[in-house]
Scaffold this motif. Structure first.
Motif, PDB file in Angstrom:
ATOM      1  N   LYS A 155      -5.635 -38.139 -42.467  1.00 21.85           N
ATOM      2  CA  LYS A 155      -5.409 -38.685 -41.283  1.00 21.85           C
ATOM      3  C   LYS A 155      -5.470 -37.602 -40.266  1.00 21.85           C
ATOM      4  O   LYS A 155      -6.086 -37.566 -39.234  1.00 21.85           O
ATOM      5  CB  LYS A 155      -4.496 -39.719 -41.255  1.00 21.85           C
ATOM      6  CG  LYS A 155      -4.238 -40.278 -39.791  1.00 21.85           C
ATOM      7  CD  LYS A 155      -3.237 -41.403 -39.786  1.00 21.85           C
ATOM      8  CE  LYS A 155      -1.624 -40.686 -39.922  1.00 21.85           C
ATOM      9  NZ  LYS A 155      -0.656 -41.678 -39.695  1.00 21.85           N
ATOM     10  N   PHE A 156      -4.549 -36.368 -40.528  1.00 20.77           N
ATOM     11  CA  PHE A 156      -4.223 -35.100 -39.650  1.00 20.77           C
ATOM     12  C   PHE A 156      -5.489 -34.522 -39.369  1.00 20.77           C
ATOM     13  O   PHE A 156      -5.814 -34.266 -38.222  1.00 20.77           O
ATOM     14  CB  PHE A 156      -3.235 -34.446 -40.265  1.00 20.77           C
ATOM     15  CG  PHE A 156      -3.084 -33.228 -39.576  1.00 20.77           C
ATOM     16  CD1 PHE A 156      -2.267 -33.037 -38.443  1.00 20.77           C
ATOM     17  CD2 PHE A 156      -3.746 -31.778 -39.956  1.00 20.77           C
ATOM     18  CE1 PHE A 156      -2.204 -31.887 -37.818  1.00 20.77           C
ATOM     19  CE2 PHE A 156      -3.287 -30.813 -39.357  1.00 20.77           C
ATOM     20  CZ  PHE A 156      -2.876 -30.679 -38.293  1.00 20.77           C
ATOM     21  N   HIS A 157      -6.319 -34.238 -40.656  1.00 18.90           N
ATOM     22  CA  HIS A 157      -7.589 -33.320 -40.303  1.00 18.90           C
ATOM     23  C   HIS A 157      -8.519 -34.169 -39.469  1.00 18.90           C
ATOM     24  O   HIS A 157      -9.473 -33.501 -38.855  1.00 18.90           O
ATOM     25  CB  HIS A 157      -8.061 -32.924 -41.679  1.00 18.90           C
ATOM     26  CG  HIS A 157      -7.341 -31.610 -42.302  1.00 18.90           C
ATOM     27  ND1 HIS A 157      -6.160 -31.895 -43.309  1.00 18.90           N
ATOM     28  CD2 HIS A 157      -7.161 -30.386 -41.894  1.00 18.90           C
ATOM     29  CE1 HIS A 157      -5.622 -30.802 -43.356  1.00 18.90           C
ATOM     30  NE2 HIS A 157      -6.244 -29.759 -42.588  1.00 18.90           N
ATOM     31  N   PHE A 158      -8.700 -35.384 -39.941  1.00 20.62           N
ATOM     32  CA  PHE A 158      -9.748 -36.434 -39.280  1.00 20.62           C
ATOM     33  C   PHE A 158      -9.258 -36.305 -37.715  1.00 20.62           C
ATOM     34  O   PHE A 158     -10.362 -36.039 -36.957  1.00 20.62           O
ATOM     35  CB  PHE A 158      -9.347 -37.648 -39.836  1.00 20.62           C
ATOM     36  CG  PHE A 158     -10.028 -38.471 -38.717  1.00 20.62           C
ATOM     37  CD1 PHE A 158     -11.750 -38.707 -38.880  1.00 20.62           C
ATOM     38  CD2 PHE A 158      -9.503 -39.560 -38.130  1.00 20.62           C
ATOM     39  CE1 PHE A 158     -12.260 -39.645 -37.925  1.00 20.62           C
ATOM     40  CE2 PHE A 158     -10.406 -40.616 -37.253  1.00 20.62           C
ATOM     41  CZ  PHE A 158     -11.815 -40.575 -37.370  1.00 20.62           C
ATOM     42  N   ILE A 159      -8.071 -36.546 -37.225  1.00 23.24           N
ATOM     43  CA  ILE A 159      -7.855 -36.681 -35.885  1.00 23.24           C
ATOM     44  C   ILE A 159      -7.964 -35.162 -35.214  1.00 23.24           C
ATOM     45  O   ILE A 159      -8.764 -35.085 -33.968  1.00 23.24           O
ATOM     46  CB  ILE A 159      -6.469 -36.812 -35.555  1.00 23.24           C
ATOM     47  CG1 ILE A 159      -6.036 -38.369 -35.878  1.00 23.24           C
ATOM     48  CG2 ILE A 159      -5.993 -36.758 -34.069  1.00 23.24           C
ATOM     49  CD1 ILE A 159      -4.488 -38.630 -36.103  1.00 23.24           C
ATOM     50  N   LYS A 160      -8.010 -34.050 -35.870  1.00 25.32           N
ATOM     51  CA  LYS A 160      -8.117 -32.722 -35.314  1.00 25.32           C
ATOM     52  C   LYS A 160      -9.494 -32.417 -35.271  1.00 25.32           C
ATOM     53  O   LYS A 160      -9.957 -32.218 -34.037  1.00 25.32           O
ATOM     54  CB  LYS A 160      -7.542 -31.656 -36.191  1.00 25.32           C
ATOM     55  CG  LYS A 160      -7.733 -30.029 -35.860  1.00 25.32           C
ATOM     56  CD  LYS A 160      -7.103 -29.211 -36.932  1.00 25.32           C
ATOM     57  CE  LYS A 160      -7.394 -27.797 -36.301  1.00 25.32           C
ATOM     58  NZ  LYS A 160      -6.820 -26.800 -37.269  1.00 25.32           N
ATOM     59  N   THR A 178     -11.613 -36.115 -27.221  1.00 28.67           N
ATOM     60  CA  THR A 178     -10.534 -37.080 -27.073  1.00 28.67           C
ATOM     61  C   THR A 178     -10.251 -37.537 -28.492  1.00 28.67           C
ATOM     62  O   THR A 178     -10.798 -37.031 -29.470  1.00 28.67           O
ATOM     63  CB  THR A 178     -11.242 -38.218 -26.318  1.00 28.67           C
ATOM     64  OG1 THR A 178     -10.341 -39.261 -26.109  1.00 28.67           O
ATOM     65  CG2 THR A 178     -12.328 -39.140 -27.236  1.00 28.67           C
ATOM     66  N   THR A 179      -9.138 -38.665 -28.592  1.00 26.69           N
ATOM     67  CA  THR A 179      -8.934 -38.865 -29.636  1.00 26.69           C
ATOM     68  C   THR A 179      -9.512 -40.010 -30.221  1.00 26.69           C
ATOM     69  O   THR A 179     -10.064 -40.914 -29.532  1.00 26.69           O
ATOM     70  CB  THR A 179      -7.333 -39.429 -29.670  1.00 26.69           C
ATOM     71  OG1 THR A 179      -7.124 -40.569 -28.934  1.00 26.69           O
ATOM     72  CG2 THR A 179      -6.323 -38.140 -29.207  1.00 26.69           C
ATOM     73  N   PRO A 180      -9.608 -40.492 -31.706  1.00 26.55           N
ATOM     74  CA  PRO A 180     -10.332 -41.712 -32.318  1.00 26.55           C
ATOM     75  C   PRO A 180     -10.014 -42.999 -31.335  1.00 26.55           C
ATOM     76  O   PRO A 180     -10.566 -43.892 -31.455  1.00 26.55           O
ATOM     77  CB  PRO A 180     -10.364 -41.399 -33.528  1.00 26.55           C
ATOM     78  CG  PRO A 180      -9.168 -40.537 -33.998  1.00 26.55           C
ATOM     79  CD  PRO A 180      -9.030 -39.482 -32.763  1.00 26.55           C
ATOM     80  N   ILE A 181      -8.395 -42.926 -31.286  1.00 28.34           N
ATOM     81  CA  ILE A 181      -7.936 -44.109 -30.939  1.00 28.34           C
ATOM     82  C   ILE A 181      -8.095 -44.287 -29.495  1.00 28.34           C
ATOM     83  O   ILE A 181      -8.553 -45.620 -29.202  1.00 28.34           O
ATOM     84  CB  ILE A 181      -6.384 -44.115 -31.157  1.00 28.34           C
ATOM     85  CG1 ILE A 181      -5.877 -44.116 -32.449  1.00 28.34           C
ATOM     86  CG2 ILE A 181      -5.817 -45.183 -30.334  1.00 28.34           C
ATOM     87  CD1 ILE A 181      -6.538 -45.464 -33.517  1.00 28.34           C
ATOM     88  N   PHE A 192     -11.616 -45.773 -29.527  1.00 31.34           N
ATOM     89  CA  PHE A 192     -11.895 -46.973 -29.836  1.00 31.34           C
ATOM     90  C   PHE A 192     -11.290 -47.972 -28.997  1.00 31.34           C
ATOM     91  O   PHE A 192     -11.996 -49.380 -28.766  1.00 31.34           O
ATOM     92  CB  PHE A 192     -10.898 -47.145 -31.277  1.00 31.34           C
ATOM     93  CG  PHE A 192     -11.090 -48.336 -31.919  1.00 31.34           C
ATOM     94  CD1 PHE A 192     -12.358 -49.069 -32.180  1.00 31.34           C
ATOM     95  CD2 PHE A 192      -9.810 -49.058 -32.470  1.00 31.34           C
ATOM     96  CE1 PHE A 192     -12.296 -50.272 -32.892  1.00 31.34           C
ATOM     97  CE2 PHE A 192      -9.889 -50.299 -33.231  1.00 31.34           C
ATOM     98  CZ  PHE A 192     -11.270 -50.788 -33.435  1.00 31.34           C
ATOM     99  N   ILE A 193     -10.231 -47.659 -28.030  1.00 31.27           N
ATOM    100  CA  ILE A 193      -9.808 -48.466 -26.985  1.00 31.27           C
ATOM    101  C   ILE A 193     -10.662 -48.638 -26.022  1.00 31.27           C
ATOM    102  O   ILE A 193     -10.807 -49.731 -25.510  1.00 31.27           O
ATOM    103  CB  ILE A 193      -8.497 -47.903 -26.448  1.00 31.27           C
ATOM    104  CG1 ILE A 193      -7.288 -47.985 -27.421  1.00 31.27           C
ATOM    105  CG2 ILE A 193      -7.938 -48.770 -25.278  1.00 31.27           C
ATOM    106  CD1 ILE A 193      -6.138 -47.415 -26.937  1.00 31.27           C
ATOM    107  N   HIS A 194     -11.561 -47.764 -25.449  1.00 30.15           N
ATOM    108  CA  HIS A 194     -12.548 -47.650 -24.593  1.00 30.15           C
ATOM    109  C   HIS A 194     -13.591 -48.382 -25.122  1.00 30.15           C
ATOM    110  O   HIS A 194     -14.058 -49.418 -24.379  1.00 30.15           O
ATOM    111  CB  HIS A 194     -13.167 -46.391 -24.392  1.00 30.15           C
ATOM    112  CG  HIS A 194     -12.302 -45.559 -23.417  1.00 30.15           C
ATOM    113  ND1 HIS A 194     -11.045 -44.835 -23.498  1.00 30.15           N
ATOM    114  CD2 HIS A 194     -12.677 -45.226 -21.959  1.00 30.15           C
ATOM    115  CE1 HIS A 194     -10.790 -44.277 -22.574  1.00 30.15           C
ATOM    116  NE2 HIS A 194     -11.516 -44.653 -21.451  1.00 30.15           N
TER     117      HIS A 194
END
Length: 299
Positions: A219-224, A232-235, A238-240
Motif C-alpha cells: 500500500k505504501f509503495h503503491f500510493i508513492k 494526486t493520490t489514488p483516493i 477515486f473520489i473524483h
C-alpha cells in the motif's frame, strides 16, 4: 525541406508536401511562423521503406503505430517499435528503414519555424534520446489524422494556419505524455489497470490494498508510485470518479440525492453532498437546478 522518401505509395497510405508558396506564406504569418509543417504522411505496413540523409535541413518527427523499424545515427542503431517517437533536429545525419519481417506503420511530419528548436528543447531531445517510448494513444493518433487533412486545402492559408496550430498541439501533448511514459516504463506500473478497477467499482468503497494488489505493490509503495505518475493520490482520483458519476446520474435520471449518494458508494447523503460541493463548488441539488436552468451557472 529534406526530400521525403520515394517509397511507392499504396492506396491506403498518404504523402503530402506543402506547396512552396504556402510554406513562404506560413514562414511570414504571425500565427504560424514559429512552427509549421513542410510535409507529412501516413505509411501503412511500409515494406521496403528506407531513407538515408547526409544533410538534414529541417525537423522530423515519426510516430510508429505498429511493426518495427531501425534508425541509424552516429553509427548507432536504434530499434523503433510500436508506440515509439522519433524526433530528429535539423542538421542530424541519419538513416532509417522498416523491418523486413514486421514493417512499421507510421505517421511522419517534416516541420520548420522560428521556434522549432525551442520545441525540440522542450521535448528534451538530444543525442541520447532521438527515440523514446510513448505508447499508443488514441487522441494522438486522431491529432495526426487531423493534421493530414491539410492536403485537401493546398492553397487555403487559413487551413494551414490551423494545421500549424495542430502541430504545436501534438508536440506539447507529447511533452505532456513523456513523464508518464517514462515513469510507467521505469516502475512497470500499469496505471490503466488501476483506473479500470476504479471505474468498475465506482459504485462502492474500494480499499487501497485492493488497488495496490493490481500492480503487486505494498500500500505504501503503491500510493508513492501513483502520486509520482499522476500528481494526486489514488483516493482523491477515486473520489473524483465518484463525483463524475454522480454528475452523470444527476444529468440523466430523476433519482433523489439519497439514491445517487448510495449509487456512488456513500451511505451518508450529507457526507456525499459535502464531498460533492468541495469538488464541484455547488451542492448536488444546485447542480441539478443549474442543468435545468433554474440555478445560475456563475454566481
Amino acid at each position: 525541406m529534406s526530400q521525403p522518401s520515394d517509397w511507392p505509395l499504396p492506396p491506403d497510405s498518404s504523402r503530402f508536401v506543402v506547396p512552396r508558396k504556402m510554406v513562404s506564406l506560413l514562414s511570414q504569418h504571425p500565427l504560424a511562423k514559429d512552427l509549421y509543417p513542410l510535409g507529412l504522411g501516413y505509411y501503412k505496413q511500409a515494406l521496403n521503406h528506407t531513407m538515408s540523409r547526409n544533410k538534414h535541413d529541417d525537423y522530423l518527427m515519426i510516430y510508429c503505430l505498429d511493426g518495427e523499424g531501425k534508425l541509424t545515427i552516429n553509427n548507432q542503431i536504434h530499434t523503433v517499435k510500436a508506440g515509439d517517437i522519433i524526433c530528429l533536429p535539423k542538421g542530424v545525419a541519419h538513416a532509417y528503414k522498416a523491418s523486413e519481417a514486421t514493417p512499421w506503420t507510421i505517421y511522419w511530419v517534416h516541420f520548420s519555424g522560428d521556434k522549432s528548436e525551442d520545441f525540440i528543447d522542450y521535448l528534451a531531445i538530444n543525442s541520447n534520446n532521438y527515440v523514446f517510448p510513448l505508447g499508443i494513444h488514441s487522441r494522438l493518433t486522431s491529432d495526426f489524422e487531423s493534421l493530414l487533412e491539410c492536403r485537401q486545402y493546398s492553397y487555403n492559408i487559413n487551413a494551414f494556419v490551423h494545421t500549424a496550430s495542430l502541430l504545436r498541439q501534438i508536440l506539447t501533448h507529447i511533452a505532456q505524455l513523456q513523464p508518464l511514459a517514462k515513469q510507467q516504463a521505469a516502475h512497470n506500473f500499469d496505471l490503466e489497470r488501476v483506473h479500470s478497477l476504479m471505474q468498475a467499482r465506482v459504485h462502492e468503497q474500494l480499499e487501497l490494498e485492493a488497488l495496490a494488489e493490481t500492480v503487486s505493490l505494498s500500500k505504501f509503495h503503491f500510493i508513492k508510485k501513483y502520486k509520482e505518475l499522476t500528481g494526486t493520490t489514488p483516493i482523491n482520483h477515486f473520489i473524483h470518479l465518484k463525483v463524475e458519476r454522480a454528475c452523470h446520474l444527476l444529468d440523466v435520471t430523476t433519482k433523489s440525492i439519497n439514491e445517487i449518494s448510495f449509487a456512488v458508494g456513500y451511505e451518508d447523503a450529507y457526507y456525499f453532498s459535502r464531498i460533492f460541493k468541495k469538488i464541484m463548488g455547488i451542492s448536488p441539488s444546485q447542480y441539478r437546478r443549474m442543468r435545468m436552468g433554474t440555478f445560475p451557472y456563475t454566481s
